[in-house]
Design a protein around this motif. Structure first.
Motif, PDB file in Angstrom:
ATOM      1  N   PRO A 228       0.940  -1.156  -0.123  1.00 17.68           N
ATOM      2  CA  PRO A 228       0.097   0.085  -0.141  1.00 17.68           C
ATOM      3  C   PRO A 228       0.931   1.133   0.020  1.00 17.68           C
ATOM      4  CG  PRO A 228      -0.821  -1.586   1.529  1.00 17.68           C
ATOM      5  CD  PRO A 228       0.368  -2.071   1.152  1.00 17.68           C
ATOM      6  N   ALA A 229       0.757   2.022  -1.004  1.00 17.36           N
ATOM      7  CA  ALA A 229       1.361   3.421  -1.150  1.00 17.36           C
ATOM      8  C   ALA A 229       0.604   4.465  -1.811  1.00 17.36           C
ATOM      9  CB  ALA A 229       2.897   2.986  -1.504  1.00 17.36           C
ATOM     10  N   ALA A 257      -1.729   1.192  -4.521  1.00 18.40           N
ATOM     11  CA  ALA A 257      -0.777   0.284  -4.112  1.00 18.40           C
ATOM     12  C   ALA A 257      -0.008  -0.278  -5.127  1.00 18.40           C
ATOM     13  CB  ALA A 257      -1.716  -0.987  -3.336  1.00 18.40           C
ATOM     14  N   LEU A 258       1.204  -0.432  -4.820  1.00 15.26           N
ATOM     15  CA  LEU A 258       2.210  -1.087  -5.720  1.00 15.26           C
ATOM     16  C   LEU A 258       1.847  -2.705  -5.550  1.00 15.26           C
ATOM     17  CD1 LEU A 258       5.366   0.870  -4.780  1.00 15.26           C
ATOM     18  CD2 LEU A 258       4.372   0.924  -7.167  1.00 15.26           C
ATOM     19  N   ARG A 278      13.081  -5.317   3.281  1.00 16.38           N
ATOM     20  CA  ARG A 278      13.762  -4.197   3.904  1.00 16.38           C
ATOM     21  C   ARG A 278      13.946  -2.867   3.271  1.00 16.38           C
ATOM     22  NH1 ARG A 278      17.305  -8.787   4.365  1.00 16.38           N
ATOM     23  NH2 ARG A 278      18.459  -8.131   2.600  1.00 16.38           N
ATOM     24  N   LEU A 279      13.865  -3.057   1.891  1.00 11.35           N
ATOM     25  CA  LEU A 279      13.614  -1.493   1.223  1.00 11.35           C
ATOM     26  C   LEU A 279      12.399  -0.790   1.530  1.00 11.35           C
ATOM     27  CD1 LEU A 279      14.984   0.207  -0.745  1.00 11.35           C
ATOM     28  CD2 LEU A 279      14.065  -1.155  -2.549  1.00 11.35           C
ATOM     29  N   HIS A 283      11.331   2.978   3.657  1.00  8.13           N
ATOM     30  CA  HIS A 283      10.206   4.019   3.251  1.00  8.13           C
ATOM     31  C   HIS A 283       9.085   4.163   4.139  1.00  8.13           C
ATOM     32  CE1 HIS A 283      12.065   5.139  -0.671  1.00  8.13           C
ATOM     33  NE2 HIS A 283      12.837   3.979  -0.585  1.00  8.13           N
ATOM     34  N   GLY A 284       8.988   3.389   5.228  1.00  3.88           N
ATOM     35  CA  GLY A 284       7.867   3.222   5.940  1.00  3.88           C
ATOM     36  C   GLY A 284       6.643   2.286   5.406  1.00  3.88           C
ATOM     37  N   LEU A 285       6.906   1.560   4.464  1.00  6.96           N
ATOM     38  CA  LEU A 285       5.979   0.778   3.618  1.00  6.96           C
ATOM     39  C   LEU A 285       5.983  -0.663   4.328  1.00  6.96           C
ATOM     40  CD1 LEU A 285       6.510   2.151   0.163  1.00  6.96           C
ATOM     41  CD2 LEU A 285       5.112   2.890   1.998  1.00  6.96           C
ATOM     42  N   GLU A 286       4.609  -1.096   4.050  1.00  2.00           N
ATOM     43  CA  GLU A 286       4.631  -2.705   4.826  1.00  2.00           C
ATOM     44  C   GLU A 286       3.975  -3.337   3.689  1.00  2.00           C
ATOM     45  OE1 GLU A 286       2.086  -2.612   8.187  1.00  2.00           O
ATOM     46  OE2 GLU A 286       3.189  -0.960   9.313  1.00  2.00           O
TER      47      GLU A 286
END
Length: 426
Positions: A228-229, A257-258, A278-279, A283-286
């Motif tokens: 989700p982004a 979302a990606l 990890r990447l 970026h604060g993404l889950e």
């Protein structure tokens, strides 16, 4: 086998809107294809090429005509055509054979009218496939149609475009000459690579009859990750992803979302998933694992539903957020807009529904201005016919327009193949 022709009744609406179709030819081999082109030339008709028919309404609509009156290089409108002439439609679906498959070389030679799904089924027993996954748009697509439209789908990120996978072609030119380019092995550098000229030409330069394609192994395993982004966050993440060692075959953004696909040997996928996680965390993404069956819907979203207007913006991958913002600013209350992006490639498809033609044209014009300010470009793919009264689907031709016109004059001097369909009225 000889080609088959039949007199046409009322113009099939998916073949040539506005053109007077008098004959439909259905060749089944190279000789028949050449005969169809020569016969059209003798009869004085233009030539329109039909495969699966899923993209016949994309870009400018062809017009039957000769004596093109070319617009100036800075014009935003397509050229006009006088002395309108009727058209011959060449239906390639009779050219439907897999001519040769060489599993050891990982190549295949196929007639252009073969259905892509049937080709994939024929290659699968050898553990191979042609690594393209274009939108089907509720129909079937042919290998030649995908090549002519240069529409590879989400996995273009990992495998390259259609032009990168075609290593040889056989094409009939307007005077009946047969052009052969490339060969049957991957490392072939002799002569001009005309395959790249034919790719994406939309049937405006000649009739592609056969293609030799490079194949890839079917993946042993695949994993799909959803992250989700919002568009701006996705842009930042994709920029870092492209610079990272994480190998992906598709990077899509749709619905905030990606969606990323990894494939290869099962033993190596877990390590790549850890790298990706990890990447994303930086970026604060889950990220979350999802089923692979999400891909057909993501693929088809780029084609739009019947009746929708589909606009493609081409930018740097890092500019997804800017495109999303520009689209939101351009859209009014009467037009519903959704954005689906090949985020790793910088190819963004906006699907517009609702509103009248003038309202949609205003939205597209505002988006086009914003994207061009970013150094990108906007073209209109599918749309209602009345939208063409308000804008040119190609926009203002770029600096290469005179070169493209010179190529057209060289290979099709009487402008017989789909006149007016390409940029600048070519």
């Amino acid at each position: 086998m000889p080609s088959r022709s039949e007199a046409a009744g009322p113009n099939p609406p998916d073949l040539a809107a506005g053109a007077d179709v008098v004959t439909v030819a259905r060749p089944t081999d190279l000789a028949g294809a050449r005969d169809a082109v020569v016969t059209a030339g003798t009869a004085g008709t233009s030539v329109l090429i039909r495969g699966g028919g899923t993209k016949l309404g994309w870009w400018a609509r062809p017009r039957g005509g000769s004596s093109p009156v070319e617009a100036g290089p800075s014009s935003g409108r397509a050229s006009s055509v006088d002395n309108q002439r009727p058209s011959t439609v060449i239906d390639t679906r009779g050219l439907d054979q897999l001519i040769h498959h060489e599993p050891g070389d990982m190549t295949a030679t196929v007639q252009a009218g073969m259905r892509l799904d049937l080709l994939q089924a024929a290659l699968a027993p050898a553990g191979q496939w042609l690594a393209i996954d274009p939108p089907r748009r509720g129909g079937v697509v042919t290998v030649g149609g995908v090549f002519a439209a240069n529409d590879a789908g989400p996995r273009r990120f990992g495998y390259g475009g259609v032009r990168d996978l075609v290593i040889g072609s056989t094409t009939v030119l307007a005077d009946g000459a047969v052009s052969r380019s490339g060969g049957t092995v991957i490392k072939n550098v002799a002569g001009y690579d005309l395959n790249k000229l034919w790719c994406g030409s939309l049937g405006t330069l000649g009739l592609v009859v056969e293609l030799t394609v490079r194949l890839h192994p079917l993946p042993e395993a695949t994993k799909t990750v959803r992250i989700p982004a919002a568009a701006a966050s996705a842009s930042s993440f994709v920029t870092d992803l492209l610079a990272s060692p994480v190998e992906c075959v598709a990077v899509e953004w749709s619905g905030d979302a990606l969606v990323i696909q990894l494939e290869g040997r099962a033993a190596g996928l877990d390590a790549r998933l850890d790298q990706l996680a990890r990447l994303a965390g930086e970026h604060g993404l889950e990220p979350e694992l999802v089923d692979d069956d999400v891909w057909p819907a993501l693929r088809e979203a780029h084609g739009g539903a019947p009746g929708a207007t589909v606009v493609r913006a081409s930018t740097l991958p890092s500019q997804l957020g800017a495109v999303s913002d520009a689209l939101a600013a351009a859209a009014g209350t009467d037009v519903s807009v959704t954005l689906h992006s090949h985020a790793g490639l910088g190819l963004h498809d906006a699907v517009l529904t609702g509103g009248d033609a003038s309202t949609q044209a205003a939205v597209i014009g505002t988006l086009r201005t914003a994207v061009e300010a970013l150094g990108g470009h906007v073209v209109v793919r599918d749309r209602p016919p009345e939208l063409d009264d308000h804008l040119d689907p190609w926009g203002v031709p770029g600096s290469a327009i005179e070169l493209m016109r010179s190529v057209k004059r060289a290979v099709d001097p009487e402008w017989r193949f789909a006149p007016g369909r390409f940029v600048g009225g070519i």
